[in-house]
Structures are given as C-alpha cells and as structure tokens.
Design a protein around this motif. Structure first.
Motif, PDB file in Angstrom:
ATOM      1  N   ASN A  15       6.235 -18.886 -34.320  1.00 19.33           N
ATOM      2  CA  ASN A  15       5.705 -20.122 -34.046  1.00 19.33           C
ATOM      3  C   ASN A  15       5.265 -21.023 -35.266  1.00 19.33           C
ATOM      4  O   ASN A  15       5.657 -22.051 -35.370  1.00 19.33           O
TER       5      ASN A  15
ATOM      6  N   LYS B  19       8.291 -22.005 -37.575  1.00 20.93           N
ATOM      7  CA  LYS B  19       8.968 -22.693 -36.824  1.00 20.93           C
ATOM      8  C   LYS B  19       8.128 -24.142 -37.212  1.00 20.93           C
ATOM      9  O   LYS B  19       8.897 -25.208 -37.674  1.00 20.93           O
TER      10      LYS B  19
ATOM     11  N   ASP C 126      14.551 -19.300 -31.713  1.00 20.09           N
ATOM     12  CA  ASP C 126      14.454 -20.924 -31.788  1.00 20.09           C
ATOM     13  C   ASP C 126      13.849 -21.046 -32.993  1.00 20.09           C
ATOM     14  O   ASP C 126      14.081 -22.189 -33.685  1.00 20.09           O
TER      15      ASP C 126
ATOM     16  N   SER D 112      11.602 -13.942 -23.215  1.00 17.34           N
ATOM     17  CA  SER D 112      11.164 -15.157 -23.448  1.00 17.34           C
ATOM     18  C   SER D 112      10.794 -15.041 -25.196  1.00 17.34           C
ATOM     19  O   SER D 112      10.978 -15.926 -25.901  1.00 17.34           O
TER      20      SER D 112
ATOM     21  N   GLU E 155       4.677 -13.642 -31.340  1.00 25.23           N
ATOM     22  CA  GLU E 155       5.113 -15.021 -30.981  1.00 25.23           C
ATOM     23  C   GLU E 155       4.358 -16.155 -31.908  1.00 25.23           C
ATOM     24  O   GLU E 155       4.787 -16.908 -32.229  1.00 25.23           O
TER      25      GLU E 155
ATOM     26  N   GLU F 152      13.725 -15.387 -27.246  1.00 23.81           N
ATOM     27  CA  GLU F 152      14.332 -16.707 -27.319  1.00 23.81           C
ATOM     28  C   GLU F 152      13.477 -17.452 -28.348  1.00 23.81           C
ATOM     29  O   GLU F 152      14.117 -18.435 -29.053  1.00 23.81           O
ATOM     30  N   LYS F 153      12.055 -17.411 -28.326  1.00 24.22           N
ATOM     31  CA  LYS F 153      11.174 -17.806 -29.259  1.00 24.22           C
ATOM     32  C   LYS F 153      11.621 -17.684 -30.804  1.00 24.22           C
ATOM     33  O   LYS F 153      11.586 -18.410 -31.708  1.00 24.22           O
TER      34      LYS F 153
END
Length: 709
Positions: free
Chosen positions: A387, A390, A279, A272, A383, A275-276
């Motif tokens: 984020n 992004k 992304d 996960s 994470e 994937e983040k």
C-alpha cells in the motif's frame, strides 16, 4: 521435456494467459531488431530453435471465473495455461501476426473484402486470426475470446486488445511502463512489414508468416507444482531480458502469499492480499510510464521507496534489494514462527469459524492470555508495504513532472521544477515523502523545497562539497518524516546547520558573510584550464534564475530551459560578450589599458557571460558589441543571429549599455552577485570580496587594495 513444437502446434487447442506474478512486455527496439533479422535471414527450409516455453496448466477453480474463455475450454476442449517462461517471445509473435493481418487488410484489392475472403497463400485472414489471435463465440458473436492475453485486471490486456488487436469501443485505456513497449513493438513490425511488402511483394510476407508459425521451434515444458512456478519465474526469465528488481519483488510477494497456512491467512484474505499486490504494481507501472517522453526507471523508484520505508544503510550497490529479497520478504520469515500473546477473546474471534468454542467459557476466561505462533513476516506487513508503494508512486511521478501538474500547487510546481533543474541529487525521496506524511501542508512543503534548493546551491554549486555530503542523514530524515519522528521545521533547521561551514563572522562583527574561498579556488582552476565561470556547473541554473526573476516582473518568458541546456555541436546558448578571440578593432581599443594576461579574466568572468534566447553558431561570438546588439543577416537577407535588443531579458539589459568594456563587465558582475545575495540569502563582506570572486580585483584602486591588506 516434450518434443520440439512449432507455434502452429503450440497454439492448437490452447489458451494462454500471462499470470499476475509475471512482469509486462519488456522487449525494446534492440530485441525486436534481433528477432526481425533472425526471421528475415532464416532459410524457408530450415528450423530454428527458439528456446524453452514453460507452462503451468490453470486449475479449474481459476479458469471457471474466466467468462470469455470458458466456452472454448468446456465446449471445444481447449486447455488453459499460464505462461511461466517465454511470454516475451509469445507476445512478440502475436503482435507480429497482428501486424501481418493489418498489412493484408491494407492492400488496396482487399479493401472491401471480409476476413474469410482475404488470403495469405492458402491461409484466410479469418483462419489466421482464429488460430493465433481471437475467436468469436457463435451464434451471437457477443463474446470475443483472445487466445493469448493477460489476467483481465492487468492494464496491458486492455491495451493489447484495443490498441494492438484493434478491438473497437475501448473507452479509456490506461497506459503504463509496459504498454509503451507494446506500442513500440506494434509500430516496429508495421513499419518493417510495409517496407518489406513494398520491396518484395506479398509472397515474401507469406514466407515470413510461415517461418514464424512453422519454422521457429520451442521446447514446451509443463510445470506441475506451484512452488516450482515461482522459482522458475525468477530463474528462467533472467536468461532473456533481465528482470528488474521491482519485477522480482512482485513475484516474490505473490509467492509468499501462497506459503501462509490456513490458520494464519484464510483463502479470502489470501486472495485479497494478492489483489492488493497486483493493484499496487498496476499503479506503480502506470505512474512510471505515464510520461511517454520520459518513462521513469522502476529500480530507481524501488530504491527511493526503500529509503523512505526501511532503515537506510550506507552499504553500496544492491544493498536495498538484498535486504528486500534476502532478509525481509523471504519464505524463511514465514516458516519461522514467533510467539504472540492474545487474550482468549481474541483467540476465540480468530478460530470461531473452525472451532467449536463455547462463547460463555471465553467470557469467563476473557482476561487470560493465550500464546500462539505467528510468522515473523505477517500478512499485514506485506499489505502495509505494498500500500505504501502504491501511495508513493503518484508523488514520485509528480516530483519528476511538476510543470502544469494539477496535483501540485503553483508554488510546489515552481520549487520542484527548480530542484530538477539544479540537480535534486539525493533529495527526491525526502521531497516525495513530504506528500505521504500526515500534518504536512503545502506551505510547509514549499518551505522544505526552498530550503533544499538553497542547500544544494550553496553547498554543492558554490562551496563544492562532495555529492554525497550528508546524504545518509537526509535519507534517514525521509523515513523519520514519514514516521512522524521529525517535522519539516526540524529538517529545515538541519539543512541550515549543515551549511555553517559555508559562512564566517569576522572579529568584532555581528554580520555573517559567505565564505567564497572554496568557490574561488574551484573557479581559479577553471580559469587555468581556459574557461573560468563558463565551466562552472551551476552557471546555467544561476543565469536562468536571474532571467526568470525578470520574467516574473516583466512577463514574456524567452528562454526555454530544455533548449538552454541542450548541447549542440558548434553552437552556444551562453555567449562571451567580450569574445575569447577578440579580433575586431573595437575590442582591442576597449581593453587596451590592460595586460594580455589579464584579458582572459574579463572573458571568463561572470559578468561577461550572457544567456541567449536562441543558440547561435560559435563563430558569431566574435562580432563587435554594436553588431551583437542588433540582428545579423547573411547575403540572402536571412537572419543568422538575433540581436541582444530583441532577445532574452538579460540580453535586453546588456543591450542597454552603450559600450562593453572592463568597467561594464565589473558592473554587471556585481549586479549578478547582488542577485545571488538576495536570491539565496547570503552576503559578501564588501565590494573587494565581490571583485576577488569575479577575479577582477586587479581593477580596484590602489587604496582599496591597501585597506584590504
């Protein structure tokens, strides 16, 4: 290290994927030209060493999830590989071969033929495609398998399939910073192959194909260890087109996810987190490449985000990337453990899948604390960081592209556009972070943007502060605003406080006036070098704002900012109304009462400079005032300059004067300074102060001068 292999040998029974930690296609026209020239000049009977191709065999647990490729691996014995080093060259080769296939298809005699009926020498087009590009699974031919591609969640793979390999029915194809390079490479090869075919014929196209597939030789090396893969990526890729720091950081973060032990990061959590990361980078590169005409620099974005997210330091150069790669996101910070105290219930929740722990015992001892060891860099920190990257990317794009942007309000768009035009200097991180901060609405953002614009105009364009003045303070303010440590009101107050030196209050007065002495000294130097206000770096912005104020009241915008600031040889977009070479008799008559040494001050003062709606040849500046007001035509009755009377709003205003002389120049200069007072909320002490700033105080009556003394 294996023997040298040709492209034909390398592609035999292999499937290649560019893994997620790799960057996208980075070759630009310069590298493509070098490749093309090397290929054209390579003798057909010679081999050329092309470099190292580093591969990592893909584990079954990964390729088992590849739906479109699995049949080739299981049924036909193909071997799947990740490309660790050499992807830029392999990508170039397959785009080149695709361009050759399209060149073959475009030949008139091949118009209605099937791929198996079209030949390049002894090679059918069908065989060429299946050997290097794409194979369809029989008998249904529903599954289309590409021998070379990206991990399926990478936007570059969809772009490669539909825009480069021309797979139909694409739907929406996301374009990124890297797909621009794929598009450019395809166009480059198609144009050059067409020209080559027109000049030399099909036999020479066949020779190029043979040289690419048989004469270019690689050392093929298979990497066995996962650790070596990530190290190899950082080191090997720097031999070619140097990796950007953003590309290095992505590789590093993905590598770090592999280092946590199972107790701290379970496999589903690891996947996960990976994937983040993917992304986040997908979004970042989409936003950076969103405007094809002006793709944004990835390292600029990374620096700005570092300023927003981490504690800014004043060290120079690459301090930010040293922090990210050598201090923050390092393997050592994962291997180094720190003690964390948890309640026994928390510990139970963490270990219950792996340990046979009694629920009742945990409840009895629920108030006890258990000390466990955790990495100094937690997965949660990674994470949160990705984020944030992004989330920031779209706002970073918006700050560069505010015009007609549906994500911005009309006022936000207006003020961000102004900031870009005046030169936003070091404030872009602060502007970006205003969209990431909780509790900041559009009205507050506009208040911030307008305060920044005023600060830039007064502090840098007028008062001539160094470009780094207070930059550390407002870099830190970006992070403090993001963390909720400062409000917009706090920052606006700081901006106003930092301009105090630009103003003064005379004795026995309650009024505060703008201290124009810094600006006056600057313009004085410009007069001594022969230009005056014309060489002021804030002139275009100022005159454009004056013009736009009239547009807001009257409509009909007549000056395009991009053309206004565009530099064209022997052309001007700001005209000296009273010209620098006043040869016409009318000019001599209008200024005959002033000394020769005073004339340059009329020419270079603010009131004599006029923004034009269309740039003109500099030679046309020397016309008399009446001729300038009306359009001018050549002997063929072709318009060679537009007159003031049908030009910009500023031109129309000037065309309203019957004559242009010293008095009108001073009058218009005062009008422009009055606009400056109103627009940027500053005040000049009196008319003498304005005349001094305009360098026209010698025009004032003697009694005014005596009073000033």
């Amino acid at each position: 290290m294996n023997e040298l292999e040709s492209l034909k040998s390398i592609f035999k029974d292999r499937i290649f994927k560019i893994p997620d930690y790799q960057r996208g296609y980075a070759w630009t026209t310069r590298q493509l030209k070098d490749f093309w020239e090397d290929l054209v000049n390579l003798p057909v009977d010679r081999f050329h060493y092309t470099g190292l191709l580093s591969l990592k065999k893909v584990d079954r647990n990964i390729w088992a999830n590849w739906n479109d490729e699995r049949w080739l691996i299981e049924d036909r014995g193909f071997k799947p590989f990740h490309i660790v080093d050499g992807q830029q060259r392999l990508t170039t080769f397959v785009i080149f071969i695709q361009a050759i296939s399209e060149q073959l298809r475009a030949i008139p005699e091949n118009k209605d033929k099937k791929d198996e009926e079209i030949y390049l020498g002894s090679f059918s087009l069908k065989a060429i495609k299946e050997e290097y590009l794409v194979i369809e699974k029989p008998p249904q031919f529903i599954i289309t398998t590409y021998k070379f591609g990206y991990e399926v969640d990478n936007p570059s793979f969809k772009y490669l399939r539909h825009k480069v390999f021309l797979e139909p029915d694409s739907g929406t194809v996301q374009e990124t910073f890297y797909t621009l390079n794929l598009e450019n490479a395809k166009r480059f090869f198609k144009e050059n192959l067409q020209n080559y075919y027109d000049k030399y014929g099909l036999s020479e196209i066949e020779a190029l194909f043979k040289k690419v597939t048989q004469n270019l030789m690689f050392n093929v090396y298979e990497i066995s260890d996962d650790f070596d893969v990530f190290v190899a990526f950082e080191t090997m890729n720097n031999r070619g087109k140097k990796l950007s720091n953003l590309e290095l950081l992505k590789n590093r973060l993905i590598y770090l996810t592999t280092l946590y032990d199972e107790k701290e990061l379970k496999n589903d959590e690891r996947n996960s987190l990976r994937e983040k990361i993917n992304d986040a980078w997908k979004e970042v590169y989409y936003q950076l490449g969103r405007n094809k005409q002006n793709p944004l620099n990835d390292d600029d974005f990374l620096v700005a985000h570092w300023i927003m997210y981490f504690q800014y330091t004043r060290e120079k150069g690459d301090d930010y990337i040293r922090f990210l790669l050598e201090q923050k996101f390092t393997p050592q910070n994962i291997y180094a453990k720190t003690e964390v105290k948890l309640s026994s219930l928390q510990e139970f929740e963490e270990v219950r899948e792996d340990e046979d722990t009694d629920q009742e015992e945990v409840e009895v001892n629920g108030d006890e604390e258990i000390t466990v060891l955790r990495s100094q860099l937690s997965p949660k920190e990674i994470e949160d960081y990705v984020n944030s990257l992004k989330a920031a990317a779209v706002h970073w794009y918006n700050t560069h592209n505010p015009i007609n942007n549906p994500d911005l309000t009309e006022q936000e768009s207006l003020w961000i556009d102004r900031l870009n035009r005046i030169g936003i200097i070091y404030f872009r991180p602060l502007v970006t972070v205003s969209y990431l901060s909780k509790g900041v609405n559009s009205d507050k953002r506009v208040q911030l943007f307008s305060s920044i614009e005023r600060f830039i105009f007064i502090t840098f364009r007028l008062s001539r502060a160094f470009s780094t003045y207070r930059n550390s303070e407002f870099y830190r303010a970006a992070r403090q605003l993001r963390n909720g440590e400062l409000t917009i009101d706090n920052i606006v107050q700081r901006l106003n406080d930092r301009m105090n030196y630009c103003f003064y209050t005379p004795e026995n007065s309650k009024e505060t006036y703008f201290d124009y002495t810094y600006f006056q000294k600057f313009i004085d130097k410009k007069f001594k070098s022969g230009g005056g206000f014309y060489y002021w770096n804030g002139l275009r912005y100022f005159l454009y704002e004056y013009e736009m104020e009239k547009v807001r009241r009257r409509g009909s915008q007549k000056i395009d900012w991009r053309l206004f600031v565009k530099s064209e040889k022997d052309k001007v977009s700001i005209e000296h109304i009273y010209p620098q070479t006043p040869t016409h008799k009318n000019w001599k008559d209008s200024f005959k009462n002033y000394k020769k040494l005073q004339l340059p001050f009329f020419q270079g003062t603010l009131g004599n400079l006029l923004p034009l709606s269309q740039s003109i040849n500099s030679s046309l500046q020397n016309d008399c005032f009446d001729d300038k007001k009306n359009a001018k035509y050549n002997e063929k009755n072709e318009k060679i300059r537009q007159g003031y009377s049908d030009g910009s709003h500023s031109e129309i205003e000037v065309a309203g004067y019957d004559t242009w002389n010293p008095d009108t120049i001073l009058e218009r200069g005062n009008r422009l300074l009055e606009f400056m007072e109103k627009r940027w909320d500053l005040k000049f002490e009196d008319e003498t102060a304005k005349a001094e700033l305009l360098f026209l105080d010698f025009m004032l009556p003697e009694e005014d001068s005596n009073e000033e003394e």
